[in-house]
Design an enzyme around this catalytic site. Structure first.
Site, PDB file in Angstrom:
ATOM      1  N   ASN A 171    -102.838  -4.097 -79.771  1.00 31.94           N
ATOM      2  CA  ASN A 171    -101.591  -3.962 -79.013  1.00 31.94           C
ATOM      3  C   ASN A 171    -101.773  -4.747 -77.713  1.00 31.94           C
ATOM      4  O   ASN A 171    -102.463  -4.301 -76.810  1.00 31.94           O
ATOM      5  CB  ASN A 171    -101.330  -2.470 -78.741  1.00 31.94           C
ATOM      6  CG  ASN A 171    -100.156  -2.247 -77.796  1.00 31.94           C
ATOM      7  OD1 ASN A 171     -99.383  -3.165 -77.521  1.00 31.94           O
ATOM      8  ND2 ASN A 171    -100.025  -1.032 -77.297  1.00 31.94           N
ATOM      9  N   TRP A 172    -101.149  -5.899 -77.664  1.00 31.44           N
ATOM     10  CA  TRP A 172    -101.358  -6.793 -76.514  1.00 31.44           C
ATOM     11  C   TRP A 172    -100.581  -6.371 -75.274  1.00 31.44           C
ATOM     12  O   TRP A 172    -100.761  -6.950 -74.212  1.00 31.44           O
ATOM     13  CB  TRP A 172    -100.989  -8.237 -76.894  1.00 31.44           C
ATOM     14  CG  TRP A 172    -101.930  -8.874 -77.866  1.00 31.44           C
ATOM     15  CD1 TRP A 172    -103.065  -8.320 -78.409  1.00 31.44           C
ATOM     16  CD2 TRP A 172    -101.838 -10.196 -78.404  1.00 31.44           C
ATOM     17  NE1 TRP A 172    -103.672  -9.215 -79.249  1.00 31.44           N
ATOM     18  CE2 TRP A 172    -102.930 -10.379 -79.260  1.00 31.44           C
ATOM     19  CE3 TRP A 172    -100.921 -11.236 -78.247  1.00 31.44           C
ATOM     20  CZ2 TRP A 172    -103.148 -11.558 -79.956  1.00 31.44           C
ATOM     21  CZ3 TRP A 172    -101.132 -12.414 -78.945  1.00 31.44           C
ATOM     22  CH2 TRP A 172    -102.231 -12.580 -79.790  1.00 31.44           C
ATOM     23  N   LYS A 173     -99.673  -5.435 -75.444  1.00 33.38           N
ATOM     24  CA  LYS A 173     -98.843  -4.958 -74.321  1.00 33.38           C
ATOM     25  C   LYS A 173     -98.178  -6.155 -73.615  1.00 33.38           C
ATOM     26  O   LYS A 173     -97.923  -7.171 -74.258  1.00 33.38           O
ATOM     27  CB  LYS A 173     -99.678  -4.098 -73.375  1.00 33.38           C
ATOM     28  CG  LYS A 173    -100.441  -2.996 -74.135  1.00 33.38           C
ATOM     29  CD  LYS A 173    -100.999  -1.926 -73.264  1.00 33.38           C
ATOM     30  CE  LYS A 173    -101.710  -0.891 -74.119  1.00 33.38           C
ATOM     31  NZ  LYS A 173    -102.145   0.270 -73.389  1.00 33.38           N
ATOM     32  N   HIS A 203     -94.842   4.524 -78.543  1.00 32.51           N
ATOM     33  CA  HIS A 203     -96.071   4.363 -77.762  1.00 32.51           C
ATOM     34  C   HIS A 203     -95.891   5.115 -76.437  1.00 32.51           C
ATOM     35  O   HIS A 203     -94.794   5.136 -75.881  1.00 32.51           O
ATOM     36  CB  HIS A 203     -96.357   2.878 -77.503  1.00 32.51           C
ATOM     37  CG  HIS A 203     -97.686   2.680 -76.838  1.00 32.51           C
ATOM     38  ND1 HIS A 203     -97.858   2.850 -75.490  1.00 32.51           N
ATOM     39  CD2 HIS A 203     -98.903   2.370 -77.342  1.00 32.51           C
ATOM     40  CE1 HIS A 203     -99.139   2.645 -75.190  1.00 32.51           C
ATOM     41  NE2 HIS A 203     -99.793   2.356 -76.310  1.00 32.51           N
ATOM     42  N   GLU A 219    -103.143   8.916 -80.065  1.00 32.59           N
ATOM     43  CA  GLU A 219    -103.588   8.307 -78.812  1.00 32.59           C
ATOM     44  C   GLU A 219    -103.481   9.336 -77.688  1.00 32.59           C
ATOM     45  O   GLU A 219    -102.399   9.503 -77.090  1.00 32.59           O
ATOM     46  CB  GLU A 219    -102.709   7.096 -78.473  1.00 32.59           C
ATOM     47  CG  GLU A 219    -102.777   5.976 -79.476  1.00 32.59           C
ATOM     48  CD  GLU A 219    -102.461   4.626 -78.834  1.00 32.59           C
ATOM     49  OE1 GLU A 219    -103.285   3.720 -78.933  1.00 32.59           O
ATOM     50  OE2 GLU A 219    -101.390   4.500 -78.205  1.00 32.59           O
ATOM     51  N   GLY A 270    -106.295   3.287 -71.726  1.00 38.55           N
ATOM     52  CA  GLY A 270    -106.510   2.411 -70.569  1.00 38.55           C
ATOM     53  C   GLY A 270    -107.400   2.997 -69.491  1.00 38.55           C
ATOM     54  O   GLY A 270    -107.434   2.489 -68.371  1.00 38.55           O
ATOM     55  N   SER A 308    -108.795   3.430 -75.290  1.00 32.77           N
ATOM     56  CA  SER A 308    -110.061   2.873 -74.787  1.00 32.77           C
ATOM     57  C   SER A 308    -111.078   2.565 -75.886  1.00 32.77           C
ATOM     58  O   SER A 308    -112.281   2.782 -75.706  1.00 32.77           O
ATOM     59  CB  SER A 308    -110.675   3.811 -73.742  1.00 32.77           C
ATOM     60  OG  SER A 308    -109.825   3.936 -72.625  1.00 32.77           O
ATOM     61  N   GLY A 338    -105.968  -1.502 -77.388  1.00 39.31           N
ATOM     62  CA  GLY A 338    -105.216  -2.155 -76.320  1.00 39.31           C
ATOM     63  C   GLY A 338    -106.055  -3.224 -75.645  1.00 39.31           C
ATOM     64  O   GLY A 338    -106.245  -4.330 -76.166  1.00 39.31           O
ATOM     65  N   GLY A 339    -106.600  -2.887 -74.493  1.00 43.57           N
ATOM     66  CA  GLY A 339    -107.335  -3.839 -73.650  1.00 43.57           C
ATOM     67  C   GLY A 339    -108.332  -4.711 -74.404  1.00 43.57           C
ATOM     68  O   GLY A 339    -108.369  -5.939 -74.215  1.00 43.57           O
TER      69      GLY A 339
HETATM   70  P1  PGA Z   1    -106.359   0.859 -74.579  1.00 39.59           P
HETATM   71  O1  PGA Z   1    -104.847   0.982 -75.088  1.00 39.59           O
HETATM   72  O2  PGA Z   1    -107.209   0.494 -75.771  1.00 39.59           O
HETATM   73  O3  PGA Z   1    -106.328  -0.202 -73.541  1.00 39.59           O
HETATM   74  O4  PGA Z   1    -106.736   2.206 -74.046  1.00 39.59           O
HETATM   75  C1  PGA Z   1    -104.541   1.578 -76.319  1.00 39.59           C
HETATM   76  C2  PGA Z   1    -103.060   1.648 -76.509  1.00 39.59           C
HETATM   77  O5  PGA Z   1    -102.320   1.849 -75.537  1.00 39.59           O
HETATM   78  O6  PGA Z   1    -102.556   1.479 -77.656  1.00 39.59           O
END
Ligand code: PGA
Length: 249
Positions: free
Chosen positions: A8-10, A95, A166, A172, A208, A229-230
């Site tokens: 998920n590149w946000k 999300h 999640e 994050g 995370s 995500g990150g």
């Molecule tokens: P993260 O994000 O891996 O940066 O914690 C996960 C997400 O929001 O899907």
């Protein structure tokens, strides 16, 4: 069913960076045939990223990060499921960042699930508890809010969905939930799905995730995949995650 790893590149990456990274992910995807590997770029990059590929491996897919609850009309800035059809195969629904910043109601979630499935795509429905301190009551909290989100959704539609657990406190923060915690919650939620709807739905974990979590979660059968995500913004890190989770380094 193959386990999934979804990036998920946000709201990150320029067009140039997005096309390079997408190409790198598509290139290594075929090394991990036991997985289905997807990326969710921003809406604006979906078309150029897609056009950038001459071919993609069969276990690679594009997803969208969100979708409108409405089929079409005067909703400035929104994108409908019909518009996404043909561009992506998966769509993140609910999300936590969408829920928080767009103030999504349970009814929005169920409408989005319907919009996405009616257009023949797979919703990846996100859920999770807000605080770690909920302790033992976590599964009850989750299933209570899931039953609101899924109000009016039939077992037949649910069977077309993927879910992503999640915990909000893990997103994050660099502080993922422990494998034991994840296993226990996912197991209870899967049992609830089976009791309430007689369905066995895949449940991914997100929050995370790094290569370390991927390695630890690999052996937990209940975990159907990872939502990253990150760490999905860096080809090497994302590849490491796939390698540790997919079983081949
Ligand atoms: P993260 O994000 O891996 O940066 O914690 C996960 C997400 O929001 O899907």
């Amino acid at each position: 069913m193959r386990r999934l790893v979804i990036g998920n590149w946000k709201m990150n990456l320029t067009l140039a960076d997005a096309t390079v990274l997408a190409g790198e992910v598509a290139n290594f995807a075929s090394d991990f045939a036991t997985l289905q590997i997807g990326i969710c770029p921003s809406f604006v990059w979906l078309v150029p990223v897609r056009e950038h590929f001459r071919f993609t491996p069969h276990n690679f897919f594009l997803g969208a990060q969100a979708v409108s609850s409405e089929p079409h009309g005067a909703y400035t800035g929104d994108v409908s499921a019909e518009q996404l059809k043909g561009l992506v195969s998966h769509v993140l629904v609910g999300h936590s960042e969408q829920r928080r910043f767009r103030h999504l109601s349970p009814q929005d979630i169920s409408s989005q699930i319907m919009q996405v499935t009616q257009q023949g795509m797979t919703p990846v429905v996100c859920f999770g508890e807000p605080q770690r301190s909920l302790g033992n009551t976590v599964a009850t909290h989750i299933t209570t809010s899931l039953s609101q989100d899924l109000h009016g959704i039939s077992s037949e539609v649910l069977q077309k969905c993927i879910f992503a657990y999640e915990p909000l406190w893990a997103i994050g923060t660099g502080a993922p939930a422990s494998p034991e915690y994840i296993e226990s919650v996912v197991r209870q939620v899967k049992r609830w799905f089976s009791d309430q709807f007689s369905v066995d739905v895949p449940i991914l974990y997100g929050g995370s995730v790094t290569a370390k979590e991927a390695a630890e979660l690999k052996s937990i059968e209940e975990v159907g995949g990872l939502l990253v995500g990150g760490a999905s913004l860096h080809a090497k890190e994302f590849k490491d995650i796939c390698a540790r989770f997919g079983g081949h380094v």
